[in-house]
Design a protein around this motif. Structure first.
Motif, PDB file in Angstrom:
ATOM      1  N   ARG A  34       0.801  -1.230   0.122  1.00  0.00           N
ATOM      2  CA  ARG A  34      -0.030  -0.099  -0.115  1.00  0.00           C
ATOM      3  C   ARG A  34       0.917   1.089   0.092  1.00  0.00           C
ATOM      4  O   ARG A  34       1.858   1.248   0.772  1.00  0.00           O
ATOM      5  CB  ARG A  34      -0.919   0.095   1.171  1.00  0.00           C
ATOM      6  CG  ARG A  34      -1.643  -1.253   1.413  1.00  0.00           C
ATOM      7  CD  ARG A  34      -2.941  -1.347   0.549  1.00  0.00           C
ATOM      8  NE  ARG A  34      -3.760  -0.039   0.970  1.00  0.00           N
ATOM      9  CZ  ARG A  34      -5.024   0.173   0.396  1.00  0.00           C
ATOM     10  NH1 ARG A  34      -5.342  -0.524  -0.733  1.00  0.00           N
ATOM     11  NH2 ARG A  34      -5.818   1.305   0.709  1.00  0.00           N
ATOM     12  N   GLN A  64       1.256   5.870   0.099  1.00  0.00           N
ATOM     13  CA  GLN A  64       0.719   6.913   0.315  1.00  0.00           C
ATOM     14  C   GLN A  64       1.431   7.964  -0.467  1.00  0.00           C
ATOM     15  O   GLN A  64       2.734   7.814  -0.957  1.00  0.00           O
ATOM     16  CB  GLN A  64       0.984   7.194   1.899  1.00  0.00           C
ATOM     17  CG  GLN A  64       2.361   7.469   2.196  1.00  0.00           C
ATOM     18  CD  GLN A  64       2.492   7.666   3.578  1.00  0.00           C
ATOM     19  OE1 GLN A  64       1.916   6.953   4.700  1.00  0.00           O
ATOM     20  NE2 GLN A  64       3.361   8.653   4.184  1.00  0.00           N
ATOM     21  N   GLU A  89       2.499   3.022   2.876  1.00  0.00           N
ATOM     22  CA  GLU A  89       2.053   3.589   3.816  1.00  0.00           C
ATOM     23  C   GLU A  89       2.452   3.487   5.479  1.00  0.00           C
ATOM     24  O   GLU A  89       2.954   2.171   5.587  1.00  0.00           O
ATOM     25  CB  GLU A  89       0.588   2.905   3.648  1.00  0.00           C
ATOM     26  CG  GLU A  89      -0.490   3.463   2.698  1.00  0.00           C
ATOM     27  CD  GLU A  89      -1.817   2.800   3.096  1.00  0.00           C
ATOM     28  OE1 GLU A  89      -2.116   1.865   3.944  1.00  0.00           O
ATOM     29  OE2 GLU A  89      -2.575   3.403   2.271  1.00  0.00           O
TER      30      GLU A  89
END
Length: 201
Positions: free
Chosen positions: A151, A153, A179
């Motif tokens: 994941r 960001q 993330e």
């Protein structure tokens, strides 16, 4: 005393130049497993290749000499630089291909950069590599993100090289971090490698 094996004896002999890709030393050992794809090295590149191949339905073997996956990626801040990524587009920032290629050429080959050239001074091979990055990098990181393997960001400020060059019309936002990365980004590689390893498991 170290055990002497036929393999070590064979390696002690001078090796003639190769004429084919056939193994130089053929041991009388039957393989205990087979796969359509064998990936050598469990760093970031090896892990993502193994995942993408598995997601395509191919059987995969991932070989790693270390006791854990990750390679030197564990030590990295682990910013993935993906032009025209989803998160950048969602902020309303445009990242056209021509602008990206001009910036890539300016930073990769400043000694040969030519804004009037159709390849901006890059060789044909380099130019096509940059085009492939523009068309594939965002799709790859978005797939990793959407499938939960890694994941990301989005950050508009950090991780951008040469943000003030006139050729960098985006300025920032191509860099994606795992993330949960800390403020100094020092744990990004550890987060990324742990996440990819879990996805591979």
């Amino acid at each position: 005393m170290e055990e002497f094996t036929p393999l070590r004896a064979a390696l002690a002999e001078p090796i003639a130049s190769r004429e084919s890709a056939r193994p130089l030393i053929l041991l009388d050992v039957e393989p205990d497993t087979e796969a359509e794809v064998v990936v050598v090295g469990g760093g970031p590149g090896g892990q993502t290749v193994a995942l993408f191949c598995a997601w395509l339905g191919l059987s995969v073997i991932l070989l790693e000499k270390a006791p854990e996956l990750g390679g030197t990626g564990i030590k990295a801040a682990f910013a993935c630089w993906a032009p025209n990524n989803r998160w950048l587009r969602e902020t309303g920032v445009q990242d056209p291909e021509t602008d990206f290629l001009r910036f890539a050429a300016r930073t990769a080959r400043p000694d040969r950069f030519d804004p009037a050239s159709s390849t901006f001074g890059l060789s044909a091979w380099e130019f096509e590599g940059c085009r492939a990055m523009y068309h594939s990098a965002a799709e790859a990181v978005e797939l990793l993100h959407d499938r939960g393997a890694l994941r990301f960001q989005h950050e508009l400020v950090h991780g951008e090289y040469w943000p003030n060059l006139p050729e960098n019309r985006v300025g920032g936002g191509r860099a994606l971090f795992p993330e949960g990365v800390n403020e100094t980004r020092s744990n990004g590689g550890g987060i990324a490698m742990d996440s990819l390893a879990r996805a591979i498991d």
